[in-house]
Design an enzyme around this catalytic site. Structure first.
Site, PDB file in Angstrom:
ATOM      1  CD  GLN A   1      -5.556  10.446  11.458  1.00 42.49           C
ATOM      2  OE1 GLN A   1      -5.396   9.713  10.709  1.00 42.49           O
ATOM      3  NE2 GLN A   1      -6.591  10.821  11.359  1.00 42.49           N
ATOM      4  CB  CYS A   2      -0.141   8.552   8.914  1.00 42.79           C
ATOM      5  SG  CYS A   2       1.358   8.288   8.143  1.00 42.79           S
TER       6      CYS A   2
END
Lengths: 74, 158
Positions: free
Chosen positions: A12-13
């Site tokens: 994920q970011c």
């Protein structure tokens, strides 16, 4: 010119750009980085990242939820 | 002013806001920026070591230490915390979605060279000693932050 493959699927970011940044540090100018990412925000993020870090985004495509980017180290 | 420097004041000790701070810090570092995080007030709780460190403290300082979350693993949410249940639920959802934990984000920021500065005035007020906080910090005051902020083109207060 070396070609390096990075599997950032599931990250994920800001995981993907952090990983690309780290890998890019060990690359020479002109080397190609091939990245696979599943974070949807990455499509816009990678363009911003390339612009900011003076690398070139050669291609960006999506296939079955996986985003594939080819980046040329500047 | 440099286009390659960002500063973040981490005032909040809430899990969600701490995560936002560290995600921005990691992202900025990965964009090739120099990043300084200045931790003050409740934000200092994020930097506490999880284990109890024996130090000489006044009664009030000891009370503060006892009442506030000891480290990044103990933080609550700014909304819907419900006495900690909310934070546990949020962490479980984030784990399921493979979001980095706050501890992983701190480690990653450190590895990327993000500078973390603890405000000594807040430390004094809350009775935190240097040895109670995680390693690799710098200890300074507002002038240090302002000096860094002057050189940066983004300053956030979280």
């Amino acid at each position: 010119m070396a070609e390096k493959h990075i599997n950032a699927r599931g990250l994920q970011c800001p995981g993907p750009i952090v990983q690309i940044f780290k890998e890019a540090q060990n690359c020479a100018a002109g080397d190609i980085l091939c990245v696979e990412v599943t974070d949807q925000g990455f499509k816009k993020d990678i363009a911003a990242w390339c612009k900011k870090t003076k690398n070139e985004l050669l291609s960006l495509e999506e296939e079955g939820g996986v985003i594939k980017a080819r980046i040329k180290k500047g | 002013m440099s286009e390659n420097k960002k500063t973040i004041i981490v005032f909040s000790g809430d899990l969600d806001k701490a995560m936002a701070s560290f995600i921005i810090a990691n992202g900025a570092a990965a964009m090739g920026n120099e990043v300084s995080m200045f931790f003050t007030f409740w934000g200092l709780n994020i930097l506490r070591k999880p284990e109890k460190i024996r130090t000489r403290k006044s009664f009030m300082e000891a009370m503060f230490g006892w009442m506030m979350p000891r480290g990044a693993g103990k933080l609550g949410l700014s909304k819907m915390n419900f006495g900690g249940i909310g934070a546990i639920m949020m962490k479980s959802i984030m784990k399921q979605k493979k979001v980095n934990t706050i501890q992983e984000l701190i480690e990653s920021a450190r590895a990327l060279g993000v500078k973390m500065i603890a405000c000594t005035m807040s430390m004094d007020v809350m009775g935190f000693k240097e040895e109670e906080l995680i390693d690799g910090l710098e200890f300074a005051g507002v002038a240090t932050y302002l000096g860094e902020a002057d050189e940066a083109n983004v300053n956030l207060f979280i």
